[in-house]
Each structure stands twice: as structure tokens, then as C-alpha cells.
Design a protein around this motif. Structure first.
Motif, PDB file in Angstrom:
ATOM      1  N   ALA A 115       0.872  -1.178  -0.186  1.00 51.74           N
ATOM      2  CA  ALA A 115       0.140   0.052  -0.119  1.00 51.74           C
ATOM      3  C   ALA A 115       0.973   1.293   0.009  1.00 51.74           C
ATOM      4  N   PRO A 116       0.330   2.433  -0.307  1.00 54.94           N
ATOM      5  CA  PRO A 116       1.263   3.748  -0.312  1.00 54.94           C
ATOM      6  C   PRO A 116       1.879   3.844   0.944  1.00 54.94           C
ATOM      7  N   ASP A 117       3.207   4.324   1.109  1.00 58.74           N
ATOM      8  CA  ASP A 117       3.729   4.780   2.001  1.00 58.74           C
ATOM      9  C   ASP A 117       4.055   3.416   3.044  1.00 58.74           C
ATOM     10  N   ASP A 118       3.938   2.164   2.640  1.00 59.12           N
ATOM     11  CA  ASP A 118       4.369   0.892   3.251  1.00 59.12           C
ATOM     12  C   ASP A 118       5.758   1.030   3.531  1.00 59.12           C
ATOM     13  N   LEU A 119       6.152   0.895   4.757  1.00 57.21           N
ATOM     14  CA  LEU A 119       7.524   0.571   5.061  1.00 57.21           C
ATOM     15  C   LEU A 119       7.593  -0.880   4.685  1.00 57.21           C
ATOM     16  N   THR A 120       8.498  -1.303   3.596  1.00 62.21           N
ATOM     17  CA  THR A 120       8.516  -2.575   3.172  1.00 62.21           C
ATOM     18  C   THR A 120       9.882  -3.231   3.503  1.00 62.21           C
ATOM     19  N   ALA A 121       9.891  -4.454   4.130  1.00 66.10           N
ATOM     20  CA  ALA A 121      11.234  -4.958   4.545  1.00 66.10           C
ATOM     21  C   ALA A 121      11.427  -5.965   3.292  1.00 66.10           C
ATOM     22  N   VAL A 122      12.605  -5.831   2.642  1.00 67.24           N
ATOM     23  CA  VAL A 122      12.836  -6.753   1.571  1.00 67.24           C
ATOM     24  C   VAL A 122      13.885  -7.762   2.326  1.00 67.24           C
ATOM     25  N   LYS A 123      13.214  -9.126   2.692  1.00 69.37           N
ATOM     26  CA  LYS A 123      14.212  -9.851   3.415  1.00 69.37           C
ATOM     27  C   LYS A 123      14.982 -10.772   2.348  1.00 69.37           C
ATOM     28  N   LEU A 124      16.254 -10.666   2.512  1.00 70.25           N
ATOM     29  CA  LEU A 124      17.159 -11.507   1.885  1.00 70.25           C
ATOM     30  C   LEU A 124      18.446 -11.836   2.719  1.00 70.25           C
ATOM     31  N   HIS A 125      19.111 -12.670   1.826  1.00 72.98           N
ATOM     32  CA  HIS A 125      20.402 -13.167   2.651  1.00 72.98           C
ATOM     33  C   HIS A 125      21.704 -12.506   1.719  1.00 72.98           C
ATOM     34  N   PHE A 126      22.511 -11.551   2.448  1.00 68.04           N
ATOM     35  CA  PHE A 126      23.539 -10.803   1.742  1.00 68.04           C
ATOM     36  C   PHE A 126      24.659 -11.733   1.431  1.00 68.04           C
ATOM     37  N   GLY A 127      24.744 -12.852   1.784  1.00 64.65           N
ATOM     38  CA  GLY A 127      25.809 -13.788   1.474  1.00 64.65           C
ATOM     39  C   GLY A 127      27.061 -13.435   2.358  1.00 64.65           C
ATOM     40  N   GLU A 128      27.817 -14.625   2.825  1.00 66.15           N
ATOM     41  CA  GLU A 128      28.914 -14.508   3.746  1.00 66.15           C
ATOM     42  C   GLU A 128      30.082 -13.880   2.883  1.00 66.15           C
ATOM     43  N   LEU A 129      30.959 -12.926   3.377  1.00 65.97           N
ATOM     44  CA  LEU A 129      32.262 -12.608   2.529  1.00 65.97           C
ATOM     45  C   LEU A 129      32.861 -13.824   2.118  1.00 65.97           C
ATOM     46  N   GLY A 130      33.052 -13.673   0.906  1.00 71.82           N
ATOM     47  CA  GLY A 130      33.818 -15.034   0.102  1.00 71.82           C
ATOM     48  C   GLY A 130      32.864 -15.675  -0.766  1.00 71.82           C
ATOM     49  N   ASN A 131      31.611 -15.691  -0.347  1.00 71.99           N
ATOM     50  CA  ASN A 131      30.439 -16.569  -0.942  1.00 71.99           C
ATOM     51  C   ASN A 131      30.216 -15.743  -2.432  1.00 71.99           C
ATOM     52  N   THR A 132      30.000 -16.584  -3.509  1.00 73.50           N
ATOM     53  CA  THR A 132      29.693 -15.966  -4.890  1.00 73.50           C
ATOM     54  C   THR A 132      28.512 -16.419  -5.556  1.00 73.50           C
ATOM     55  N   ARG A 133      27.590 -17.216  -4.732  1.00 71.24           N
ATOM     56  CA  ARG A 133      26.485 -17.867  -5.166  1.00 71.24           C
ATOM     57  C   ARG A 133      25.123 -17.264  -4.574  1.00 71.24           C
ATOM     58  N   MET A 134      25.446 -16.146  -3.693  1.00 72.30           N
ATOM     59  CA  MET A 134      24.109 -15.491  -2.993  1.00 72.30           C
ATOM     60  C   MET A 134      23.287 -15.065  -4.080  1.00 72.30           C
ATOM     61  N   LEU A 135      22.009 -14.457  -3.670  1.00 73.75           N
ATOM     62  CA  LEU A 135      20.985 -13.773  -4.443  1.00 73.75           C
ATOM     63  C   LEU A 135      21.829 -12.720  -5.305  1.00 73.75           C
ATOM     64  N   ARG A 136      21.600 -12.652  -6.665  1.00 75.26           N
ATOM     65  CA  ARG A 136      22.075 -11.605  -7.362  1.00 75.26           C
ATOM     66  C   ARG A 136      21.602 -10.148  -6.932  1.00 75.26           C
ATOM     67  N   PRO A 137      22.624  -9.056  -6.776  1.00 76.37           N
ATOM     68  CA  PRO A 137      21.740  -7.984  -6.389  1.00 76.37           C
ATOM     69  C   PRO A 137      21.068  -7.211  -7.355  1.00 76.37           C
TER      70      PRO A 137
END
Ligand code: SF4
Ligand code: SF4
Length: 356
Positions: free
Chosen positions: A35-57
Motif C-alpha cells: 500500500a502507499p507509504d508502506d515501510l517494506t522490508a525486503v528480506k534476503l540473505h546478503f551472502g557471507e564474505l567470500g561466497n559468490t552464489r548468493m542472490l544476485r543484487p
């Protein structure tokens, strides 16, 4: 029966994977959730440092634009990790996220660590029979809407890492993660303790005392709340990893449901079947994927999307890995989580797959 919307991952000259994702989200009801103005959390996993298979930005960037077009105010979010690598506190977590491509400049939305600087910022919600309390990262709990971007892959604790895992532990603060991972009592490694006394004040059970040998924990009083562990600056109260697989799977499901409790009709789910490795993106390294990329699924019923993701991955494994099963790569059967999630009302395991 639920509808799960699907696009394959095969981009074409006039129909890139980014366009497909946009079409998918528009067809599967994203606009109805925001809805308009909803503070919307986009929950994802940023990937550990050194990992290269996490969700693509790039996928997070597309989602941020779509949420803004629907009138929402998106932010990217995750909770700090229980283990001590590069995401167990807010500063290193943000730096790791930025290194992996998730920052305001590139994505177009701020990044907020949901459980705060030291993992102490959470809201307690009643969960289920196996997990009495879920400690939900405050920024996720307080968000008006929740969009869950999940990179589906194998997981050697619970069989697979999908939506249930992304929310069931990913949306949970550090001490809550300890409760989910193990039922063992806390103990103090006296070789690391510097007698700061912080744990003493943290324990609501009066389980910690000091004598002439140093600080000690009374196992009979400890209720495994995990507070002392999170506060200890010396890491002298070790994380407990020993677990019962089935119990942990149940806790994950109950925790996931607790996270969604105040998001009725305000949660949207996307599952990415791409770069599917046997292990979680929490690793600081990435093995080769075990199967080809499949596609992206979306909708508003988390369980039907999870079941469809599991089925598509299993079919691909059977067809192209000589009949092997996902559990042959991870050592754990994750299908129990799907059964338990249905029994406890997370959604429907019956679905129709609609290609858009
Ligand atoms: S918080 Fe850690 S270092 Fe401080 S007294 Fe307790 S165990 Fe020792
Ligand atoms: S885990 Fe909780 S109850 Fe147990 S000693 Fe630590 S603070 Fe006290």
C-alpha cells in the motif's frame, strides 16, 4: 490449491531475465500486497564474505523499483548471524552486504540490519509447541509489509534452504537463533573469560555466579535463552551447535509462522532457483552448483512456493544427476519441513504452476 507463478531462467534478446522477473511479480500480486507509504522490508540473505552464489543484487534492485512503483518505501534487511564470521554484528554485516553488491547506491534503497548493531534489537512473538518464543528482528517485525527474496539451495542442517529457512532463522535475532539451533545449556570457557561480569547482569534466571574459580553457570537454572552468549565480548560462552535435526526443522517452521503472524495479506514471496549449491550462502566459499539454473517462482502462499521449488529442484536432480536426491548432497532429508509446515498451517502443498 494455490497458484504459483513461474518464469524460466532462459533469457532471450527481447526478454531478459530481469524483464521476466518484473512480469512475474506483476502477475503474481505484488501490487496488492504493497500500500502507499508502506515501510517494506525486503528480506534476503546478503551472502557471507567470500561466497559468490548468493542472490544476485540485480534481482533486489528490480524488486526495489517495483515496490517503489507500488507506492512503498523499501529497505533491504537481514539479521546478524549466530556464528562469528563477517555478519555477526551490524557494522561488519553492512560492510559485507556492500561488498557483495547490496548498498543504497547500487540498489536504490537503504540497508537496515533488522536486529541492530549487536543483535539485541528484537520483538518476542509466541511461536509453537517446539519453539515457545520467536525473537524477530525489530525492523522486520515493525515493517508494514514484507517481501521475501529467497535463494533456494541445499543446507546441511535442515536439508534445504528456502523460504522457511530464510524467515525461520534469517529473520531472527542472534539469541533466538541459538534457541533454534540447539537445546544445550550455556557454559563458560574460563580460558577466554576476562571477568567483565556482563553475563551476570544478562541472566534473568540467576544461573550465573562468581566464585574463586571465576564465572560459572548453574545448568539446572539455565533455560538456554542465549542472552549471555550474545553479550559476552570475549566469545567465552560458546555457540552450541549440537542439535536434533527434526526438532530444528520443527522450530524453523514455527519460527517462520511467527514472523508472518502480523503480516496477513502483507507478505509476498519470490524463490530463485539459480546457482543451486549443496550448501548455504552462509559459507565463506562456494562450490559449483549441483544442477542447472531453473527459474523464478512467486506468489503469496509461502508453502506452495516452497513445495514447488523443492519439486522442481528434485525433478532436475533426478533427470540430470542420475537419479540422485537432494539429500544425497546435503545428508539431511528436508521434506519433513514441508509436511510439518502443512500440518501447522503455513499454507498449501498443493499448487498449480502458471508460467507467465
Ligand atoms: S561476559 Fe564473558 S568475559 Fe564477561 S564475565 Fe561473562 S563469560 Fe566472562
Ligand atoms: S543462556 Fe540465559 S539462562 Fe542460561 S546462563 Fe545464559 S543468560 Fe542465563
Amino acid at each position: 490449491m494455490s497458484t504459483v507463478y513461474f518464469v524460466d531462467f532462459n533469457g532471450r534478446k527481447d526478454d531478459s531475465t530481469m524483464h521476466k522477473m518484473e512480469r512475474l511479480c506483476n502477475a503474481s500480486g505484488l501490487q496488492q500486497v504493497i500500500a502507499p507509504d508502506d515501510l517494506t522490508a525486503v528480506k534476503l540473505h546478503f551472502g557471507e564474505l567470500g561466497n559468490t552464489r548468493m542472490l544476485r543484487p540485480q534481482f533486489a534492485k528490480v524488486m526495489v523499483r517495483l515496490i517503489k512503483e507500488a507506492g512503498g518505501q523499501p529497505f533491504l534487511t537481514d539479521c546478524n548471524t549466530l556464528f562469528y564470521r563477517e555478519r555477526f554484528e551490524g557494522v561488519r554485516h553492512l560492510q559485507t552486504a556492500a561488498f557483495n553488491g547490496f548498498d543504497q547506491l547500487g540498489i536504490g534503497a537503504p540497508v537496515i540490519i533488522a536486529d541492530g548493531l549487536k543483535g539485541l534489537d528484537y520483538r518476542s512473538v509466541k511461536a509453537g509447541p517446539t519453539l515457545p518464543e520467536a525473537r524477530i528482528g525489530a525492523a522486520i517485525y515493525e515493517a508494514d509489509a514484507l517481501v521475501v527474496l529467497t535463494h533456494f539451495k541445499g543446507h546441511d542442517d535442515v536439508g534445504f534452504g528456502g523460504i522457511i529457512k530464510n524467515l525461520g532463522t534469517g529473520a531472527i535475532a542472534r539469541s533466538g537463533k541459538q534457541i533454534i539451533h540447539s537445546h544445550l545449556k550455556a557454559n563458560i570457557d574460563k580460558t577466554l573469560c576476562n571477568f567483565c561480569g556482563q553475563c551476570l547482569g544478562a541472566c534473568s534466571q540467576n544461573a550465573i555466579y562468581q566464585d574463586n574459580t571465576g564465572y560459572n553457570i548453574l545448568p539446572d537454572r539455565c533455560n538456554q535463552c542465549g542472552h549471555c552468549l550474545v553479550l559476552c565480548p570475549q566469545r567465552a560462552i560458546p555457540v552450541q551447535w549440537e542439535r536434533d535435526d527434526t526438532e530444528m526443522q520443527k522450530k524453523l517452521v514455527e519460527s517462520c509462522q511467527a514472523v508472518l503472524k502480523n503480516k496477513t495479506d502483507k507478505a509476498f514471496f519470490v524463490s530463485f532457483l539459480v546457482d543451486i549449491t549443496a550448501y548455504c550462502d552462509c559459507r565463506s566459499w562456494s562450490p559449483l552448483p549441483i544442477i542447472n539454473d531453473i527459474g523464478i517462482l512467486a506468489g503469496t502462499d509461502p508453502l506452495s512456493i516452497e513445495q514447488a521449488s523443492y519439486d522442481l529442484v528434485s525433478q532436475e536432480i533426478v533427470q540430470n544427476r542420475a537419479g540422485k536426491d537432494l539429500r544425497d548432497f546435503t545428508g539431511v532429508d528436508g521434506s519433513f519441513m514441508l509436511q510439518y509446515a502443512e500440518e501447522t498451517g503455513l499454507g498449501s502443498r498443493e499448487y498449480q504452476l502458471v508460467r507467465v
